[in-house]
Design an enzyme around this catalytic site. Structure first.
Site, mmCIF file in Angstrom:
data_model
loop_
_atom_site.group_PDB
_atom_site.id
_atom_site.type_symbol
_atom_site.label_atom_id
_atom_site.label_comp_id
_atom_site.label_asym_id
_atom_site.label_seq_id
_atom_site.Cartn_x
_atom_site.Cartn_y
_atom_site.Cartn_z
ATOM 1 C CG LEU A 120 -38.319 1.712 35.011
ATOM 2 C CD1 LEU A 120 -37.082 2.052 33.752
ATOM 3 C CD2 LEU A 120 -37.701 0.683 35.823
ATOM 4 C CB SER A 121 -38.974 6.049 40.105
ATOM 5 O OG SER A 121 -37.567 5.944 39.729
ATOM 6 C CD GLU A 122 -39.048 10.229 38.393
ATOM 7 O OE1 GLU A 122 -39.485 10.910 38.994
ATOM 8 O OE2 GLU A 122 -38.065 9.506 38.768
ATOM 9 C CB THR A 123 -39.630 7.027 31.308
ATOM 10 O OG1 THR A 123 -39.893 5.777 31.771
ATOM 11 C CG2 THR A 123 -39.195 7.035 30.020
ATOM 12 C CG HIS A 149 -33.008 8.492 38.805
ATOM 13 N ND1 HIS A 149 -34.390 8.703 39.293
ATOM 14 C CD2 HIS A 149 -33.374 7.192 38.062
ATOM 15 C CE1 HIS A 149 -35.354 8.135 38.668
ATOM 16 N NE2 HIS A 149 -34.703 7.075 38.070
#
Length: 287
Positions: free
Chosen positions: A45-48, A75
């Site tokens: 994902l774009s961030e964890t 987010h």
């Protein structure tokens, strides 16, 4: 014996599943850097976000893209707040603090939104010739606002004339990566227009971060907050009001509609982003 790590996947800046921007969230004190990097790469994902105990704030909070650790992510912070709320570690209408690579961040839950304070951003006009960059974005220079700005967060803010121009961008990410790597002025690219899909919004945004392994981020709180500040300082917002929550649109082109609330108080110099979130997946990793 494998270690079991609880993980949630949460869509932020939306109240509907499969909208907004997805982030994974983990709360664990035992993970090392390599494990966090591997988990973020696996989630893709774009961030964890990784939460852990802290002696400086209520929690430590770190953010990883599939490629690297980043200093700030809006987010995934909103997703972390939602995670803590669902785990009864964040109470309704309360404030908590996170110790991060951007310092201590204040955040919380209100009746309508989760919110977080964005560290102060300053802007400078970008004097560098950007024609090669515009070409790599699929953007004609005639469609770009006169002034392009770079924030101290190293985001490049490019304003364009309308939604059609914004939606028609066709970035060449190989070229963008090369351009980014050859300079030290900006690392990520925010392209926006003041034309919006909904009457009450103030801007529509797209965000590209190929150097961090994110070609296009669906909904980017860390760009939307500074964008409000930039628009205010350029007198682009009529009858600006302190602490009023303005809406910035993003994600529609990716079929992940997201709406980011943004507010600024001139007297206290406090910039915040606000958003909803929804959990779509709960599970356990075995590492």
């Amino acid at each position: 014996m494998p270690k079991h790590i609880e993980i949630f996947q949460i869509d932020a800046f939306t109240s509907e599943p499969f909208g907004g921007n997805p982030a994974a969230v983990v709360l664990d004190d035992s993970l090392n850097d390599e494990q966090m990097i591997n988990i973020a790469a696996e989630m893709n994902l774009s961030e964890t976000a990784f939460l852990s105990s802290s002696d400086k704030a209520d929690f430590n909070l770190r953010w990883f893209t599939p490629k690297s650790e980043v200093k700030l992510c809006g987010h995934a912070t909103i997703a972390s707040l939602h995670f803590l709320f669902e785990k009864n570690l964040l109470k309704e209408n309360s404030e908590i603090t996170f110790n991060t690579k951007s310092g201590i961040i204040h955040a919380g839950q209100s009746a309508d939104f989760y919110w977080m304070q964005i560290p102060e951003i300053k802007f400078a006009k970008t004097e560098t010739d950007l024609n090669e960059l515009f070409s790599a974005l699929g953007l004609k220079s005639s469609s770009v606002y006169k002034n392009v700005f770079t924030g101290t967060n190293k985001y490049l803010f490019i304003g364009v004339d309308n939604l059609q121009t914004l939606f028609n961008l066709e970035p060449d990410f190989i070229k963008l990566l090369r351009i980014i790597s050859l300079q030290n002025i900006f690392s990520d690219i925010a392209v926006y227009t003041l034309q919006t899909l909904e009457e009450d919004s103030i801007a529509h945004l797209r965000f590209f971060a190929p150097a961090e392994g994110i070609y296009e981020d669906p909904v980017t709180g860390s760009a939307a907050g500074p964008l409000l500040l930039l628009l205010y300082r350029q007198n682009k917002i009529e009858n600006f009001s302190d602490d009023k929550i303005y809406t910035i649109e993003q994600g529609d082109i990716l079929k992940r509609k997201g709406r980011i609330g943004v507010s600024y108080n001139r007297k206290s110099n406090i910039l915040k982003i606000h958003g909803n979130a929804v959990t779509i997946l709960k599970g356990n990793l075995q590492i």
